[in-house]
Scaffold this active site. Structure first.
Site, mmCIF file in Angstrom:
data_model
loop_
_atom_site.group_PDB
_atom_site.id
_atom_site.type_symbol
_atom_site.label_atom_id
_atom_site.label_comp_id
_atom_site.label_asym_id
_atom_site.label_seq_id
_atom_site.Cartn_x
_atom_site.Cartn_y
_atom_site.Cartn_z
ATOM 1 N N SER A 132 0.860 -1.193 0.000
ATOM 2 C CA SER A 132 0.000 0.000 0.000
ATOM 3 C C SER A 132 0.888 1.231 0.000
ATOM 4 C CB SER A 132 -0.873 0.031 1.250
ATOM 5 O OG SER A 132 -1.476 1.313 1.415
ATOM 6 N N TYR A 146 -1.797 -1.046 10.302
ATOM 7 C CA TYR A 146 -1.893 -1.315 8.861
ATOM 8 C C TYR A 146 -0.657 -0.786 8.140
ATOM 9 C CZ TYR A 146 -3.808 -1.220 4.090
ATOM 10 O OH TYR A 146 -4.009 -1.402 2.739
HETATM 11 P P1 NDP Z 1 -11.213 -6.339 -0.052
HETATM 12 O O1 NDP Z 1 -11.526 -6.315 1.410
HETATM 13 O O2 NDP Z 1 -12.182 -5.769 -1.014
HETATM 14 O O3 NDP Z 1 -10.828 -7.843 -0.483
HETATM 15 C C1 NDP Z 1 -9.891 -8.527 0.276
HETATM 16 C C2 NDP Z 1 -9.552 -9.840 -0.373
HETATM 17 O O4 NDP Z 1 -8.576 -10.496 0.455
HETATM 18 C C3 NDP Z 1 -10.753 -10.744 -0.470
HETATM 19 O O5 NDP Z 1 -10.679 -11.544 -1.620
HETATM 20 C C4 NDP Z 1 -10.614 -11.592 0.795
HETATM 21 O O6 NDP Z 1 -11.169 -12.891 0.648
HETATM 22 C C5 NDP Z 1 -9.099 -11.721 0.904
HETATM 23 N N1 NDP Z 1 -8.733 -12.000 2.274
HETATM 24 C C6 NDP Z 1 -8.826 -11.181 3.346
HETATM 25 N N2 NDP Z 1 -8.469 -11.836 4.456
HETATM 26 C C7 NDP Z 1 -8.159 -13.101 4.083
HETATM 27 C C8 NDP Z 1 -7.719 -14.256 4.781
HETATM 28 N N3 NDP Z 1 -7.582 -14.274 6.111
HETATM 29 N N4 NDP Z 1 -7.484 -15.388 4.069
HETATM 30 C C9 NDP Z 1 -7.650 -15.397 2.726
HETATM 31 N N5 NDP Z 1 -8.079 -14.354 2.020
HETATM 32 C C10 NDP Z 1 -8.332 -13.207 2.689
HETATM 33 O O7 NDP Z 1 -9.798 -5.586 -0.164
HETATM 34 P P2 NDP Z 1 -9.088 -4.865 -1.404
HETATM 35 O O8 NDP Z 1 -9.360 -5.580 -2.659
HETATM 36 O O9 NDP Z 1 -9.377 -3.426 -1.306
HETATM 37 O O10 NDP Z 1 -7.550 -5.040 -0.962
HETATM 38 C C11 NDP Z 1 -6.714 -6.034 -1.488
HETATM 39 C C12 NDP Z 1 -5.287 -5.721 -1.099
HETATM 40 O O11 NDP Z 1 -4.945 -4.422 -1.558
HETATM 41 C C13 NDP Z 1 -5.035 -5.724 0.411
HETATM 42 O O12 NDP Z 1 -3.763 -6.243 0.678
HETATM 43 C C14 NDP Z 1 -5.095 -4.250 0.759
HETATM 44 O O13 NDP Z 1 -4.363 -3.944 1.925
HETATM 45 C C15 NDP Z 1 -4.464 -3.648 -0.486
HETATM 46 N N6 NDP Z 1 -4.785 -2.250 -0.694
HETATM 47 C C16 NDP Z 1 -6.075 -1.838 -0.939
HETATM 48 C C17 NDP Z 1 -6.344 -0.498 -1.128
HETATM 49 C C18 NDP Z 1 -7.717 0.023 -1.395
HETATM 50 O O14 NDP Z 1 -7.899 1.254 -1.347
HETATM 51 N N7 NDP Z 1 -8.710 -0.817 -1.706
HETATM 52 C C19 NDP Z 1 -5.276 0.511 -1.060
HETATM 53 C C20 NDP Z 1 -3.969 -0.036 -0.812
HETATM 54 C C21 NDP Z 1 -3.754 -1.362 -0.640
HETATM 55 P P3 NDP Z 1 -12.432 -13.399 1.501
HETATM 56 O O15 NDP Z 1 -13.474 -12.325 1.437
HETATM 57 O O16 NDP Z 1 -12.802 -14.663 0.798
HETATM 58 O O17 NDP Z 1 -11.947 -13.645 2.912
#
Ligand code: NDP
Length: 237
Positions: A132, A146
């Site tokens: 991030s 975070y």
């Molecule tokens: P979402 O919350 O929309 O999606 C998160 C994804 O990660 C889902 O597919 C979820 O799967 C999976 N996930 C979360 N926890 C687990 C776990 N314990 N085991 C397996 N899978 C898991 O998040 P984003 O798409 O927004 O974020 C994705 C990445 O990008 C993250 O690392 C986030 O920190 C990073 N990011 C996002 C930003 C944003 O503004 N959106 C900005 C900067 C970085 P499930 O629901 O099946 O558990």
């Protein structure tokens, strides 16, 4: 012939948001894609059916489950670690167990998955972790855990790039700014605050992040390693 024809790709955390866009991108480019999910089974199964990819349950908070899913995926050409969570609030009030769980998902899992994948990767393999821009810039309170987790990925990528460089395996971090997902909706309450920090007054799209991941995974990025790649509308500028 598609760019990733015959390539084997594993995406940890692919059921929703940025991860789902990455799954779609690699599948469209011809790869054999496996992705993990934890909480979103229905979304995961629908995405697997849509893209012809394989969905596997694996909780990224569980180190052994992460290592096992990587091992069971066979020889990977590309590993993408996308799963990540936020735990936000007053540092003096946060539940320490929640902070430790965040560190298991956001830091421990990327490290153990990357090491396990590299054991079996061919020359030219690619490891890409979704960090991030908060790893570089943290302009608001309540997000220290975070931000700490995303900064940790920078050190990991620099170090593992050295470890795996002799085998031409690259290790990179993609650092998004605000991206329109369930975790950070473009019309959410943080919108105006976030856009105030940015040169481009909008959230990014998951597909824009997936395009950067695809480039890093592709043949043109073979000399790019140990580096952070920010895609943030100048949030961090
Ligand atoms: P979402 O919350 O929309 O999606 C998160 C994804 O990660 C889902 O597919 C979820 O799967 C999976 N996930 C979360 N926890 C687990 C776990 N314990 N085991 C397996 N899978 C898991 O998040 P984003 O798409 O927004 O974020 C994705 C990445 O990008 C993250 O690392 C986030 O920190 C990073 N990011 C996002 C930003 C944003 O503004 N959106 C900005 C900067 C970085 P499930 O629901 O099946 O558990």
């Amino acid at each position: 012939m598609s760019v990733f024809n015959e390539k084997s790709v594993l995406v940890l955390g692919g059921s929703r948001g940025i991860g789902a866009a990455i799954v779609r991108r690699f599948a469209a480019d011809g790869a054999r894609v496996t992705f993990t999910y934890a909480g979103s089974e229905a979304a995961a199964l629908a995405l697997a059916a849509e893209t012809g990819s394989t969905a596997v349950y694996a909780d990224s908070a569980d180190r052994n489950a992460v290592i096992e899913v990587v091992r069971n995926s066979g020889q990977l050409d590309v590993l993408v670690v996308n799963a990540g969570i936020g735990v936000f609030g007053d540092a003096l009030e946060l539940d320490p167990d929640a902070v430790d769980r965040l560190l298991r998902i956001n830091v421990h899992a990327p490290y153990h998955a990357s090491v396990e994948a590299a054991r079996n990767m061919p020359r030219g393999g690619r490891i890409i972790v979704i960090g991030s821009v908060n790893g570089d810039r943290m302009p608001v309170p309540g997000m220290a855990a975070y931000a700490m987790s995303k900064s940790a990925l920078q050190g990991m990528a620099r170090g593992l790039a050295r470890d795996f460089g002799p085998r031409e395996i690259t290790v990179n971090v993609v650092q998004p700014g605000p991206i329109d997902t369930d975790a950070n909706p473009a019309d959410g309450p943080m919108k105006d605050l976030l856009h105030g920090f940015m040169a481009l007054k909008r959230h990014g799209r998951p597909e824009e992040v997936a395009a950067m991941v695809a480039w890093l995974a592709g043949p043109e990025a073979g000399f790019v390693t140990g580096a952070m790649h920010t895609i943030d509308g100048a949030f961090g500028a």
